[in-house]
Design an enzyme around this catalytic site. Structure first.
Site, PDB file in Angstrom:
ATOM      1  N   TYR A   1       4.634 -13.157  22.668  1.00 25.94           N
ATOM      2  CA  TYR A   1       5.153 -12.375  21.525  1.00 25.94           C
ATOM      3  C   TYR A   1       4.037 -12.162  20.500  1.00 25.94           C
ATOM      4  CZ  TYR A   1       7.448 -11.111  17.183  1.00 25.94           C
ATOM      5  OH  TYR A   1       7.777 -10.459  16.009  1.00 25.94           O
TER       6      TYR A   1
ATOM      7  N   SER B   1       3.560  -8.183  12.830  1.00 19.13           N
ATOM      8  CA  SER B   1       4.042  -9.500  12.376  1.00 19.13           C
ATOM      9  C   SER B   1       2.847 -10.286  11.858  1.00 19.13           C
ATOM     10  CB  SER B   1       4.647 -10.245  13.576  1.00 19.13           C
ATOM     11  OG  SER B   1       4.885 -11.601  13.255  1.00 19.13           O
TER      12      SER B   1
HETATM   13  N1  LIG Z   1      12.669 -11.207  11.531  1.00 19.74           N
HETATM   14  C1  LIG Z   1      11.467 -11.736  11.576  1.00 19.74           C
HETATM   15  O1  LIG Z   1      11.252 -12.908  11.231  1.00 19.74           O
HETATM   16  C2  LIG Z   1      10.300 -10.876  12.006  1.00 19.74           C
HETATM   17  C3  LIG Z   1       9.007 -11.304  11.669  1.00 19.74           C
HETATM   18  C4  LIG Z   1       7.931 -10.525  12.058  1.00 19.74           C
HETATM   19  C5  LIG Z   1       8.125  -9.346  12.744  1.00 19.74           C
HETATM   20  N2  LIG Z   1       9.400  -8.942  13.072  1.00 19.74           N
HETATM   21  C6  LIG Z   1       9.562  -7.694  13.816  1.00 19.74           C
HETATM   22  O2  LIG Z   1      10.447  -6.847  13.125  1.00 19.74           O
HETATM   23  C7  LIG Z   1      11.019  -5.913  14.044  1.00 19.74           C
HETATM   24  C8  LIG Z   1      12.505  -5.802  13.790  1.00 19.74           C
HETATM   25  O3  LIG Z   1      13.143  -7.019  14.131  1.00 19.74           O
HETATM   26  P1  LIG Z   1      14.264  -7.703  13.230  1.00 19.74           P
HETATM   27  O4  LIG Z   1      13.677  -8.893  12.604  1.00 19.74           O
HETATM   28  O5  LIG Z   1      14.927  -6.715  12.374  1.00 19.74           O
HETATM   29  O6  LIG Z   1      15.245  -8.262  14.392  1.00 19.74           O
HETATM   30  P2  LIG Z   1      16.694  -7.826  14.866  1.00 19.74           P
HETATM   31  O7  LIG Z   1      17.675  -7.961  13.761  1.00 19.74           O
HETATM   32  O8  LIG Z   1      16.938  -8.628  16.104  1.00 19.74           O
HETATM   33  O9  LIG Z   1      16.547  -6.284  15.228  1.00 19.74           O
HETATM   34  C9  LIG Z   1      15.882  -5.845  16.387  1.00 19.74           C
HETATM   35  C10 LIG Z   1      16.236  -4.405  16.672  1.00 19.74           C
HETATM   36  O10 LIG Z   1      15.546  -4.010  17.865  1.00 19.74           O
HETATM   37  C11 LIG Z   1      16.474  -3.425  18.755  1.00 19.74           C
HETATM   38  N3  LIG Z   1      16.130  -3.686  20.144  1.00 19.74           N
HETATM   39  C12 LIG Z   1      15.900  -4.885  20.741  1.00 19.74           C
HETATM   40  N4  LIG Z   1      15.717  -4.716  22.059  1.00 19.74           N
HETATM   41  C13 LIG Z   1      15.844  -3.379  22.296  1.00 19.74           C
HETATM   42  C14 LIG Z   1      15.790  -2.586  23.473  1.00 19.74           C
HETATM   43  N5  LIG Z   1      15.572  -3.120  24.688  1.00 19.74           N
HETATM   44  N6  LIG Z   1      15.976  -1.251  23.357  1.00 19.74           N
HETATM   45  C15 LIG Z   1      16.232  -0.693  22.154  1.00 19.74           C
HETATM   46  N7  LIG Z   1      16.283  -1.389  21.008  1.00 19.74           N
HETATM   47  C16 LIG Z   1      16.109  -2.713  21.082  1.00 19.74           C
HETATM   48  C17 LIG Z   1      17.828  -4.088  18.425  1.00 19.74           C
HETATM   49  O11 LIG Z   1      18.890  -3.203  18.774  1.00 19.74           O
HETATM   50  P3  LIG Z   1      19.901  -3.377  20.033  1.00 19.74           P
HETATM   51  O12 LIG Z   1      20.014  -4.851  20.308  1.00 19.74           O
HETATM   52  O13 LIG Z   1      21.155  -2.744  19.553  1.00 19.74           O
HETATM   53  O14 LIG Z   1      19.254  -2.609  21.135  1.00 19.74           O
HETATM   54  C18 LIG Z   1      17.739  -4.216  16.920  1.00 19.74           C
HETATM   55  O15 LIG Z   1      18.177  -3.043  16.304  1.00 19.74           O
HETATM   56  C19 LIG Z   1      10.652  -6.410  15.437  1.00 19.74           C
HETATM   57  O16 LIG Z   1       9.597  -5.627  15.958  1.00 19.74           O
HETATM   58  C20 LIG Z   1      10.187  -7.843  15.185  1.00 19.74           C
HETATM   59  O17 LIG Z   1       9.258  -8.271  16.154  1.00 19.74           O
HETATM   60  C21 LIG Z   1      10.482  -9.682  12.703  1.00 19.74           C
END
Ligand SMILES: NC(=O)c1ccc[n+]([C@@H]2O[C@H](COP(=O)([O-])OP(=O)(O)OC[C@H]3O[C@@H](n4cnc5c(N)ncnc54)[C@H](OP(=O)(O)O)[C@@H]3O)[C@@H](O)[C@H]2O)c1
Length: 255
Positions: free
Chosen positions: A153, A140
């Site tokens: 985080y 991130s």
């Molecule tokens: N969106 C942003 O602004 C942003 C910015 C910087 C970095 N990121 C990073 O991008 C990555 C993806 O996040 P996203 O933005 O796409 O968010 P998201 O839509 O909330 O997706 C998160 C994914 O992680 C899975 N997950 C969460 N807890 C889990 C667990 N205990 N076991 C297995 N799977 C789990 C969720 O699946 P289930 O709930 O079905 O398990 C979901 O598929 C993350 O590492 C996040 O930190 C996001």
């Protein structure tokens, strides 16, 4: 490169960036192993892809926030040749240290740090034997400075960035490329899960844009990739200002 028989394992493939990564890798003819807790979501994604692509898709329903999750997942896919490991699953928690739930914080640190590290170690072993592989770790822009309001985080993502850059160096000699992607705010379920109420996410890039960017950067063999010009400039500029100033800017942005 012939990608016909290459397999990508994507954690957190049930929504957001991970879900879109599944579509991008499918379009590029990769077989898929999709992992998350919400199995029905993964089934829907599989059905949608199967209408267009004749690739193999394995679904694994697993909570990756347990201390032994990485070993369990590795055992579950034992015998499969995973060419690309994508450590995407992760979540954040918004709030001052004293106010956030300690158990949720522990789960977050296990998922964002421990599971990512052990999965990387386990799958890298096979890749070393094969003298080939890609590991993609999703960090991130929060990795580049302290972030009051999301202290642990942001620190977990600083770990992801530093760990990944170090092993990118170590694994290069085995023809394994480790790519770290640093998204800024992106339109996914992230903000809802983290309990962030910010308008920034409404006009943020889409998960599809992030997934396509991730695939391109991996293919180019990039080590660290920050998504977006503004994010790149801000990250670069932060190198020249005192850490204390960076912390207070980050705190203001989180308000
Ligand atoms: N969106 C942003 O602004 C942003 C910015 C910087 C970095 N990121 C990073 O991008 C990555 C993806 O996040 P996203 O933005 O796409 O968010 P998201 O839509 O909330 O997706 C998160 C994914 O992680 C899975 N997950 C969460 N807890 C889990 C667990 N205990 N076991 C297995 N799977 C789990 C969720 O699946 P289930 O709930 O079905 O398990 C979901 O598929 C993350 O590492 C996040 O930190 C996001």
């Amino acid at each position: 490169m012939n990608t016909a028989t290459r397999t990508a394992l994507i954690t957190g493939a049930s929504s957001g960036i991970g879900k879109e990564l599944a579509f991008v890798f499918a379009r590029n003819n990769y077989d898929l192993v999709l992992v998350a807790r919400r199995k029905e979501r993964l089934e829907e994604i599989k059905e949608t892809i199967k209408k267009e692509q004749s690739i193999s898709i394995e679904i694994i329903e697993m909570d990756l926030a347990n201390i032994d999750s990485a070993e369990k997942l590795y055992d579950e896919v034992a015998g499969r040749n995973i060419n690309v490991l994508i450590n995407n699953a992760g979540f954040g928690i918004y709030g001052d240290m004293n106010n956030i739930d300690i158990k949720s914080e522990e789960k977050m640190l296990i998922l964002n740090i421990i599971t990512l590290t052990i999965l990387t170690r386990l799958f890298a072993k096979n890749m070393i034997s094969n003298k080939q592989g890609n590991i993609v770790n999703i960090a991130s822009t929060a990795a580049f400075q302290a972030v009051p309001g999301m202290a642990s985080y942001a620190a977990s993502k600083a770990y992801v960035l530093n760990f990944s850059e170090a092993i990118a160096y170590e694994l290069k000699k085995f023809n394994i490329i480790v790519t770290t992607i640093c998204p800024g705010a992106t339109q996914t379920e992230f903000a809802d899960v983290a309990n962030i109420n910010s308008k920034v996410f409404n006009s943020a890039p889409t998960a599809k844009e992030l997934a396509e960017f991730t695939f391109r950067e991996m293919q180019k063999g990039k080590i660290t990739s920050i998504h977006g010009v503004t994010n790149s400039i801000m990250t670069f500029a932060s190198r020249f200002s005192p850490r204390k100033i960076n912390t207070s800017i980050a705190a203001r942005m989180m308000k």
